[in-house]
Design an enzyme around this catalytic site. Structure first.
Site, PDB file in Angstrom:
ATOM      1  N   PRO A 101      -4.973  -2.263  -7.561  1.00  0.00           N
ATOM      2  CA  PRO A 101      -5.036  -2.327  -6.237  1.00  0.00           C
ATOM      3  C   PRO A 101      -4.167  -1.784  -5.391  1.00  0.00           C
ATOM      4  O   PRO A 101      -3.017  -1.685  -5.605  1.00  0.00           O
ATOM      5  CB  PRO A 101      -5.106  -3.726  -5.990  1.00  0.00           C
ATOM      6  CG  PRO A 101      -4.619  -4.351  -6.994  1.00  0.00           C
ATOM      7  CD  PRO A 101      -4.738  -3.775  -8.094  1.00  0.00           C
ATOM      8  N   GLY A 105       1.800  -3.628  -3.558  1.00  0.00           N
ATOM      9  CA  GLY A 105       2.889  -3.875  -4.177  1.00  0.00           C
ATOM     10  C   GLY A 105       3.200  -3.609  -5.548  1.00  0.00           C
ATOM     11  O   GLY A 105       3.979  -3.896  -6.249  1.00  0.00           O
ATOM     12  N   SER A 109       0.214   4.269  -5.976  1.00  0.00           N
ATOM     13  CA  SER A 109       0.488   5.492  -5.958  1.00  0.00           C
ATOM     14  C   SER A 109       1.397   6.330  -6.755  1.00  0.00           C
ATOM     15  O   SER A 109       1.126   7.492  -7.270  1.00  0.00           O
ATOM     16  CB  SER A 109       0.876   5.879  -4.206  1.00  0.00           C
ATOM     17  OG  SER A 109       2.237   5.273  -4.232  1.00  0.00           O
ATOM     18  N   ALA A 110       2.437   5.409  -7.086  1.00  0.00           N
ATOM     19  CA  ALA A 110       3.415   6.273  -8.215  1.00  0.00           C
ATOM     20  C   ALA A 110       2.401   6.209  -9.501  1.00  0.00           C
ATOM     21  O   ALA A 110       2.760   7.438 -10.208  1.00  0.00           O
ATOM     22  CB  ALA A 110       4.576   5.401  -8.584  1.00  0.00           C
ATOM     23  N   ALA A 111       1.791   5.274 -10.061  1.00  0.00           N
ATOM     24  CA  ALA A 111       0.844   5.460 -11.112  1.00  0.00           C
ATOM     25  C   ALA A 111       0.016   6.612 -11.245  1.00  0.00           C
ATOM     26  O   ALA A 111      -0.199   7.237 -12.143  1.00  0.00           O
ATOM     27  CB  ALA A 111       0.338   4.217 -11.340  1.00  0.00           C
ATOM     28  N   ASP A 152       9.401   2.955  -8.602  1.00  0.00           N
ATOM     29  CA  ASP A 152       7.955   2.984  -9.027  1.00  0.00           C
ATOM     30  C   ASP A 152       7.733   4.342 -10.175  1.00  0.00           C
ATOM     31  O   ASP A 152       7.170   3.896 -10.978  1.00  0.00           O
ATOM     32  CB  ASP A 152       7.146   3.225  -7.854  1.00  0.00           C
ATOM     33  CG  ASP A 152       7.054   1.879  -6.722  1.00  0.00           C
ATOM     34  OD1 ASP A 152       8.110   1.107  -7.089  1.00  0.00           O
ATOM     35  OD2 ASP A 152       6.307   1.822  -6.367  1.00  0.00           O
TER      36      ASP A 152
HETATM   37  O1  PMV Z   1       5.305  -2.181  -2.371  1.00  0.00           O
HETATM   38  P1  PMV Z   1       5.525  -1.081  -3.155  1.00  0.00           P
HETATM   39  O2  PMV Z   1       5.039  -1.370  -4.705  1.00  0.00           O
HETATM   40  O3  PMV Z   1       5.434   0.274  -2.485  1.00  0.00           O
HETATM   41  O4  PMV Z   1       7.133  -1.101  -3.573  1.00  0.00           O
HETATM   42  C1  PMV Z   1       8.140  -0.721  -2.577  1.00  0.00           C
HETATM   43  C2  PMV Z   1       9.527  -1.325  -3.236  1.00  0.00           C
HETATM   44  C3  PMV Z   1      10.640  -1.002  -2.054  1.00  0.00           C
HETATM   45  O5  PMV Z   1      11.762  -1.579  -2.774  1.00  0.00           O
HETATM   46  C4  PMV Z   1      10.580  -1.921  -1.011  1.00  0.00           C
HETATM   47  C5  PMV Z   1      10.724   0.478  -1.876  1.00  0.00           C
HETATM   48  C6  PMV Z   1      11.364   1.306  -2.756  1.00  0.00           C
HETATM   49  O6  PMV Z   1      10.933   2.491  -2.680  1.00  0.00           O
HETATM   50  O7  PMV Z   1      12.087   1.076  -4.020  1.00  0.00           O
END
Ligand code: PMV
Length: 331
Positions: A101, A105, A109-111, A152
């Site tokens: 999703p 969190g 996007s990284a995947a 990520d």
């Molecule tokens: O919520 P996500 O999956 O985009 O994770 C962000 C993690 C942070 O530590 C808040 C930012 C980062 O670049 O590490």
């Protein structure tokens, strides 16, 4: 045709503090983003997203779009980077689809970026190393987020469990997580990682004397979690996750919904529960013994839009399928 995939991530401990060079621990989990690449004769690149229903076509120097094509700009960037590395032009149709999703969190996007770099490396027949794939995905992440730590793209590329530090890279933790399950509950509240990172930075700049020790505490906590994981002491891991949640609340990334999810998970038997990722919305992560998972998941389903019970993905980026014009090899 080429299909590549990359897993979602869960930050077990250390998010936000990792942006300021404290360590963090991340796990890859078995929810995947996939990139499908079909070569075309003409030098034309067509990028589309199944989840967002949008498309961007670059042909003869002209760009045409359909839907909210802006979400595809990191993917287009990866196309340019890989073309530059290969030093040759190829036409292709590239489609991304994801079980992860978005904005929850879990590093969707990284995947997508990692799967895309992997697929395009294969198309151009350039042997990209894991490090190169991760670095290319990082460039794409920079378009989406403000100053990504790099955690990520790293965990999605390599899979497994890692301790990550911005200035030092990562080390793999060779731990047996088979007795436990990772439960993710989505608050259903969207948020932007970039905006949350900015908010935390602003608070840190306003109260450096108060927050510096807290960042140090977060770093110590991550080291304790790594030791507890290596000892197979998941009760200790859970307790430390709860402390980490308190630190995240202190830097202002929790809200009523996230607190509800965390407390429902703990009350129904989780070893520990906390925000995962940027907070402000998105998801919480709870850790539990396999026998307790059903009760916790059922309780969370009453208050969450989406609950996942996941196992750790040992493998990161991979080619799922490759069928060249007249020879077929599947992996
Ligand atoms: O919520 P996500 O999956 O985009 O994770 C962000 C993690 C942070 O530590 C808040 C930012 C980062 O670049 O590490």
């Amino acid at each position: 045709m080429i299909i590549a995939s990359a897993p979602a991530k869960v930050i077990l401990v250390g998010e936000h503090f990792v942006v300021e060079n404290e360590p963090a621990i991340a796990l890859a989990v078995e929810l995947r983003a996939r990139t499908i690449v079909e070569p075309i004769q003409k030098y034309e690149r067509i990028y589309s997203s199944k989840n967002y229903g949008c498309c961007i076509k670059i042909s003869d120097g002209k760009v045409s779009t359909k839907g909210n094509a802006e979400v595809l700009s990191p993917i287009v960037k990866i196309g340019e980077i890989v073309e530059g590395i290969a030093g040759l032009r190829k036409g292709y149709k590239l489609t991304v689809e994801s079980e992860i999703p978005p904005a929850s969190g879990m590093g969707s996007s990284a995947a997508v970026a990692v799967a895309t770099a992997t697929a395009l490396g294969k198309l151009y027949e350039i042997p990209l190393t894991h490090e190169e794939i991760s670095n290319i995905a990082y460039e794409a992440e920079r378009i989406v987020h403000d100053t990504p730590s790099g955690i990520d793209n790293t965990i999605s590329t390599y899979g497994g469990v890692i301790v990550f530090r911005k200035s030092e890279g990562f080390i793999r933790l060779d731990v047996d997580l088979s007795p436990i399950r990772v439960i993710i509950a989505d608050s259903g509240l969207p948020r932007s990682t970039g905006a949350m990172v900015k908010k935390v930075r602003k608070l840190k700049n306003k109260y450096p004397k108060v927050l510096d020790p807290l960042y140090h505490t977060a770093g110590r906590l991550v080291i304790e979690v790594a030791k507890a994981l290596e000892d197979g002491d998941f009760k200790r891991v859970g307790e430390l996750m709860n402390i980490n949640h308190g630190l995240l609340s202190a830097v202002g990334v929790s809200n009523l919904k996230l607190e509800e999810l965390v407390h429902v998970a703990r009350r129904s038997g989780a070893l520990g529960a906390k925000i995962t990722g940027a907070g402000g919305g998105g998801s919480i992560v709870a850790l539990a013994y396999a026998d307790d998972v059903q009760k916790i998941a059922e309780s969370l389903q009453r208050v969450s839009e989406r609950v996942f019970v996941l196992e750790v993905a040992r493998e990161g980026a991979r080619i799922e399928y490759h069928c060249a014009a007249n020879n077929m090899d599947t992996f």
